[in-house]
Motif scaffolding. Structure first.
Motif, PDB file in Angstrom:
ATOM      1  N   ARG A  93      13.543  12.040   2.612  1.00  0.00           N
ATOM      2  CA  ARG A  93      14.811  11.393   2.285  1.00  0.00           C
ATOM      3  C   ARG A  93      14.593  10.387   1.161  1.00  0.00           C
ATOM      4  O   ARG A  93      13.614   9.663   1.149  1.00  0.00           O
ATOM      5  CB  ARG A  93      15.349  10.636   3.494  1.00  0.00           C
ATOM      6  N   ALA A  94      15.556  10.318   0.274  1.00  0.00           N
ATOM      7  CA  ALA A  94      15.539   9.288  -0.765  1.00  0.00           C
ATOM      8  C   ALA A  94      15.956   7.968  -0.133  1.00  0.00           C
ATOM      9  O   ALA A  94      16.562   7.944   0.952  1.00  0.00           O
ATOM     10  CB  ALA A  94      16.506   9.667  -1.886  1.00  0.00           C
ATOM     11  N   ALA A  95      15.647   6.863  -0.775  1.00  0.00           N
ATOM     12  CA  ALA A  95      16.033   5.568  -0.239  1.00  0.00           C
ATOM     13  C   ALA A  95      17.552   5.383  -0.270  1.00  0.00           C
ATOM     14  O   ALA A  95      18.130   4.841   0.676  1.00  0.00           O
ATOM     15  CB  ALA A  95      15.336   4.458  -1.019  1.00  0.00           C
ATOM     16  N   ALA A  96      18.195   5.845  -1.319  1.00  0.00           N
ATOM     17  CA  ALA A  96      19.651   5.652  -1.459  1.00  0.00           C
ATOM     18  C   ALA A  96      20.388   6.278  -0.283  1.00  0.00           C
ATOM     19  O   ALA A  96      20.153   7.425   0.092  1.00  0.00           O
ATOM     20  CB  ALA A  96      20.126   6.269  -2.764  1.00  0.00           C
ATOM     21  N   ASN A  97      21.280   5.517   0.302  1.00  0.00           N
ATOM     22  CA  ASN A  97      22.120   5.930   1.428  1.00  0.00           C
ATOM     23  C   ASN A  97      21.334   6.237   2.701  1.00  0.00           C
ATOM     24  O   ASN A  97      21.887   6.825   3.638  1.00  0.00           O
ATOM     25  CB  ASN A  97      22.997   7.140   1.057  1.00  0.00           C
ATOM     26  N   ALA A 156       5.231  -1.055   3.823  1.00  0.00           N
ATOM     27  CA  ALA A 156       4.380  -0.151   3.048  1.00  0.00           C
ATOM     28  C   ALA A 156       5.281   0.680   2.149  1.00  0.00           C
ATOM     29  O   ALA A 156       6.497   0.460   2.074  1.00  0.00           O
ATOM     30  CB  ALA A 156       3.562   0.746   3.980  1.00  0.00           C
ATOM     31  N   GLN A 157       4.658   1.641   1.512  1.00  0.00           N
ATOM     32  CA  GLN A 157       5.386   2.586   0.671  1.00  0.00           C
ATOM     33  C   GLN A 157       4.941   3.981   1.069  1.00  0.00           C
ATOM     34  O   GLN A 157       3.744   4.226   1.200  1.00  0.00           O
ATOM     35  CB  GLN A 157       5.064   2.313  -0.795  1.00  0.00           C
ATOM     36  N   TYR A 165      10.142  12.153  -1.765  1.00  0.00           N
ATOM     37  CA  TYR A 165      10.587  10.889  -2.334  1.00  0.00           C
ATOM     38  C   TYR A 165       9.586   9.789  -1.982  1.00  0.00           C
ATOM     39  O   TYR A 165       8.985   9.789  -0.900  1.00  0.00           O
ATOM     40  CB  TYR A 165      11.966  10.506  -1.773  1.00  0.00           C
ATOM     41  N   THR A 166       9.460   8.842  -2.891  1.00  0.00           N
ATOM     42  CA  THR A 166       8.662   7.650  -2.631  1.00  0.00           C
ATOM     43  C   THR A 166       9.645   6.563  -2.236  1.00  0.00           C
ATOM     44  O   THR A 166      10.569   6.244  -3.005  1.00  0.00           O
ATOM     45  CB  THR A 166       7.849   7.231  -3.876  1.00  0.00           C
ATOM     46  N   VAL A 167       9.454   6.025  -1.028  1.00  0.00           N
ATOM     47  CA  VAL A 167      10.399   5.041  -0.494  1.00  0.00           C
ATOM     48  C   VAL A 167       9.651   3.872   0.139  1.00  0.00           C
ATOM     49  O   VAL A 167       8.559   4.032   0.672  1.00  0.00           O
ATOM     50  CB  VAL A 167      11.338   5.683   0.561  1.00  0.00           C
ATOM     51  N   GLY A 227       0.818  -1.203   0.000  1.00  0.00           N
ATOM     52  CA  GLY A 227       0.000   0.000   0.000  1.00  0.00           C
ATOM     53  C   GLY A 227       0.855   1.258   0.000  1.00  0.00           C
ATOM     54  O   GLY A 227       1.960   1.271   0.537  1.00  0.00           O
ATOM     55  N   SER A 228       0.352   2.316  -0.637  1.00  0.00           N
ATOM     56  CA  SER A 228       1.040   3.610  -0.666  1.00  0.00           C
ATOM     57  C   SER A 228       0.344   4.579   0.275  1.00  0.00           C
ATOM     58  O   SER A 228      -0.884   4.691   0.254  1.00  0.00           O
ATOM     59  CB  SER A 228       1.019   4.185  -2.082  1.00  0.00           C
ATOM     60  N   TYR A 229       1.147   5.272   1.085  1.00  0.00           N
ATOM     61  CA  TYR A 229       0.612   6.182   2.094  1.00  0.00           C
ATOM     62  C   TYR A 229       1.482   7.424   2.159  1.00  0.00           C
ATOM     63  O   TYR A 229       2.659   7.400   1.771  1.00  0.00           O
ATOM     64  CB  TYR A 229       0.634   5.529   3.490  1.00  0.00           C
ATOM     65  N   THR A 230       0.942   8.479   2.717  1.00  0.00           N
ATOM     66  CA  THR A 230       1.786   9.581   3.159  1.00  0.00           C
ATOM     67  C   THR A 230       2.230   9.205   4.567  1.00  0.00           C
ATOM     68  O   THR A 230       1.645   8.298   5.185  1.00  0.00           O
ATOM     69  CB  THR A 230       1.014  10.918   3.202  1.00  0.00           C
TER      70      THR A 230
END
Length: 167
Positions: free
Chosen positions: A134-138, A127-128, A153-155, A111-114
């Motif tokens: 923050r970005a997922a990278a690092n 979840a997403q 960012y979507t993480v 599922g996608s959420y804020t």
């Protein structure tokens, strides 16, 4: 029909003709007419002991007043007994199933959420988040925080028992 000898008093002699005798009453109809506040039954009536097998018959749906709305539906609209058994044993809304292992071939969509609308968590939920600052990278393992403006960012996130973290 003959009745056993009975005596019915209609009141003291002289008031209403006194007692009645069997010759005054030659049918139950007459007796019922005289004794207005009682219903008398001839226990020798054959209709009371005529044990007959009921006659097989059918009724149309319109003749049945308490059939309910489902009675008019097509039988294909309902589950078979086998399907019902499967449904009874399936996970239902509100259940809290515990699985030892789940294997998926292909992709799994979460599922996608804020950040503000993430569900009440339990350890291990995934979840997403669509508004991470923050970005997922690092940033794997970092606590996810909603962006307060600027780039979002979507993480993927994971609940570790304390926080939703970027996974």
């Amino acid at each position: 029909m003959s009745l056993n000898t009975i005596i019915i008093s209609r009141g003291p002699k002289g008031e209403d003709g006194g007692d009645l005798s069997q010759t005054d009453i030659d049918s139950l109809a007459k007796l019922n007419g005289i004794v207005a506040d009682a219903t008398l039954i001839d226990t020798g009536d054959a209709r009371l002991s005529d044990a007959r097998t009921p006659t097989a018959h059918t009724h149309t749906l319109s003749q049945i007043t308490d059939a309910g709305t489902a009675a008019a539906a097509a039988t294909g609209d309902f589950a078979t007994a086998a399907q019902g058994t499967k449904a009874d044993s399936a996970v239902q809304e509100g259940d809290s199933p515990s699985f030892v292992d789940v294997t998926a071939s292909g992709t799994v969509k979460t599922g996608s959420y804020t950040v503000a609308t993430l569900p009440t968590p339990s350890t291990g939920m995934r979840a997403q988040v669509t508004d991470s600052n923050r970005a997922a990278a690092n940033n794997f393992g970092s606590t996810v925080i909603a962006a307060a403006g600027g780039t979002q960012y979507t993480v993927p996130v994971f609940y570790d028992g304390t926080d939703w973290i970027i996974a």
